[in-house]
Write an enzyme that holds these catalytic residues in place. Structure first.
Site, short mmCIF file in Angstrom:
data_model
loop_
_atom_site.label_atom_id
_atom_site.label_comp_id
_atom_site.label_asym_id
_atom_site.label_seq_id
_atom_site.Cartn_x
_atom_site.Cartn_y
_atom_site.Cartn_z
N ASN A 9 0.83 -1.12 0.02
CA ASN A 9 0.02 -0.04 0.02
C ASN A 9 0.96 1.20 -0.01
O ASN A 9 1.30 1.63 1.15
CB ASN A 9 -1.02 -0.09 1.33
CG ASN A 9 -1.92 1.29 1.28
OD1 ASN A 9 -1.83 1.84 0.57
ND2 ASN A 9 -2.42 1.24 2.43
N LYS A 11 0.14 4.22 -0.28
CA LYS A 11 -0.57 5.51 0.14
C LYS A 11 0.04 6.70 -0.72
O LYS A 11 -0.05 6.34 -2.08
CB LYS A 11 -0.28 5.73 1.57
CG LYS A 11 -0.38 4.47 2.33
CD LYS A 11 -0.39 4.48 3.89
CE LYS A 11 -0.47 3.32 4.54
NZ LYS A 11 -0.45 3.44 6.12
N HIS A 97 -9.92 1.61 4.17
CA HIS A 97 -8.61 1.86 5.01
C HIS A 97 -8.82 2.83 6.18
O HIS A 97 -9.70 3.90 6.03
CB HIS A 97 -7.38 2.25 4.22
CG HIS A 97 -6.20 2.28 4.74
ND1 HIS A 97 -5.73 3.11 5.65
CD2 HIS A 97 -5.39 1.54 4.75
CE1 HIS A 97 -4.47 2.85 6.13
NE2 HIS A 97 -4.13 1.75 5.56
N GLU A 99 -7.23 5.36 7.22
CA GLU A 99 -7.00 6.45 6.84
C GLU A 99 -8.06 7.11 6.26
O GLU A 99 -8.47 8.41 6.35
CB GLU A 99 -5.59 6.75 6.28
CG GLU A 99 -4.28 6.59 6.88
CD GLU A 99 -3.34 5.83 6.41
OE1 GLU A 99 -3.10 5.69 5.17
OE2 GLU A 99 -2.32 5.26 7.16
N GLU A 169 -6.34 -4.43 10.20
CA GLU A 169 -5.34 -3.37 10.44
C GLU A 169 -5.54 -2.80 11.71
O GLU A 169 -6.51 -1.91 11.89
CB GLU A 169 -5.05 -2.27 9.36
CG GLU A 169 -5.16 -2.98 8.08
CD GLU A 169 -4.20 -2.06 7.21
OE1 GLU A 169 -3.16 -2.43 6.60
OE2 GLU A 169 -4.99 -1.07 6.85
N GLY A 175 1.88 2.66 10.68
CA GLY A 175 2.70 3.30 10.73
C GLY A 175 3.33 4.20 12.18
O GLY A 175 4.19 5.26 12.14
N SER A 215 2.73 -2.03 10.28
CA SER A 215 3.84 -2.01 10.82
C SER A 215 4.48 -3.61 10.46
O SER A 215 5.19 -3.92 11.13
CB SER A 215 4.34 -1.70 12.12
OG SER A 215 3.91 -0.36 12.42
P1 PGA Z 1 2.26 0.42 7.66
O1 PGA Z 1 0.85 0.57 7.04
O2 PGA Z 1 2.71 -0.91 7.27
O3 PGA Z 1 3.29 1.64 7.34
O4 PGA Z 1 1.92 0.37 9.35
C1 PGA Z 1 -0.03 -0.32 6.83
C2 PGA Z 1 -1.27 0.20 6.25
O5 PGA Z 1 -1.83 1.20 6.72
O6 PGA Z 1 -1.78 -0.48 5.13
#
Ligand code: PGA
Length: 254
Positions: A9, A11, A97, A99, A169, A175, A215
């Site tokens: 991903n 982003k 997601h 976000e 998630e 993140g 992560s």
């Molecule tokens: P990350 O993001 O691996 O940077 O924690 C995962 C995601 O949001 O899909």
């Protein structure tokens, strides 16, 4: 065996040129995926055609959108529809997601519409669910995730639901460098599978890949993916580094 999936991903990271270079570096390794392995690259909208072209001819490699509209078409400036994604040959789309839920106020009902539009256009939704830290701290994560799934997915037929990929998630792990422990991930994944068994049946639940996100790194992927109900990962930060994502791809369950 269920499909095991390494999903990147990106982003809102990387310029077009950096994205091209990252894909080229990953594809140069020429990892041949088994029939139960997949690599998916969720890239920004303007890079989808480029990604699809680079992945063409590679077995079990797919480009994915990171979102689509909850409307079919029309006067929705700045939106991209499932039908438009289909028209450029896109087969996967991340939906819900955290976000998107947090910064763009996407709600379960709107996500149900997006899932419906994706399925109607032969696009596989990678449907994200997961709880905040405050919900986990009071131990309410299982019910919270069940509501997310119920309100967005459980009106679909068994045939439809079997096309979906789930990504669990936990928001507190995205993140942050804070990964769910292998036990926490397995426990929630097993719970999600049980929810699908209860609402559909065991065969359906056993068919659906459930990815872990939050992560995932090159140095923890193999351990996380070794759990029986963790079928790979949705990877943000570590998917931007070719060597790391290659290691994550190689960490999928054999
Ligand atoms: P990350 O993001 O691996 O940077 O924690 C995962 C995601 O949001 O899909």
């Amino acid at each position: 065996m269920r499909q095991q999936i390494a999903a990147a991903n990106w982003k809102m990271n990387l310029t077009y040129q950096q994205g091209e270079q990252l894909l080229d570096t990953i594809l140069k390794e020429d990892i041949r995926l088994d029939s139960h392995h997949q690599a998916i690259f969720a890239v920004p909208f303007p890079y989808l055609i480029m990604a699809n072209q680079k992945l063409a001819g590679k077995t079990n490699y797919f480009a994915s959108a990171q979102n689509c509209s909850d409307q079919k078409s029309g006067a929705y400036t700045g939106e991209v529809s499932a039908e438009q994604l289909k028209s450029i040959g896109i087969t996967h789309c991340v939906l819900g997601h955290s976000e998107r839920r947090e910064y763009f106020s996407e709600r379960n009902q709107s996500l149900a519409e997006r899932v419906k539009l994706c399925l109607a256009n032969d696009i596989i939704p990678i449907f994200c669910c997961g709880e905040t830290l405050s919900i986990r701290e009071v131990g309410a994560q299982e019910g919270f995730v069940e509501t997310q799934l119920m309100e967005s997915l459980f009106h679909f037929s068994e045939t439809e639901i079997k096309k979906i990929i789930i990504a669990y998630e936990p928001i507190w792990a995205i993140g942050t460098g804070k990964t769910a422990s292998v036990e926490q991930a397995q426990e929630m994944h097993a719970h999600i599978r049980k929810i699908f068994t209860n609402h559909y049946n065991k065969a359906t639940a056993d068919h659906i890949p459930i990815l872990y996100g939050g992560s995932v790194k090159a140095n923890n992927a193999a351990e996380l993916f070794s759990s029986p109900d963790v079928d790979g990962g949705l990877v943000g930060g570590a998917s931007l580094v070719a060597a790391d994502f290659l290691t994550i791809m190689r960490s999928l369950k054999k």
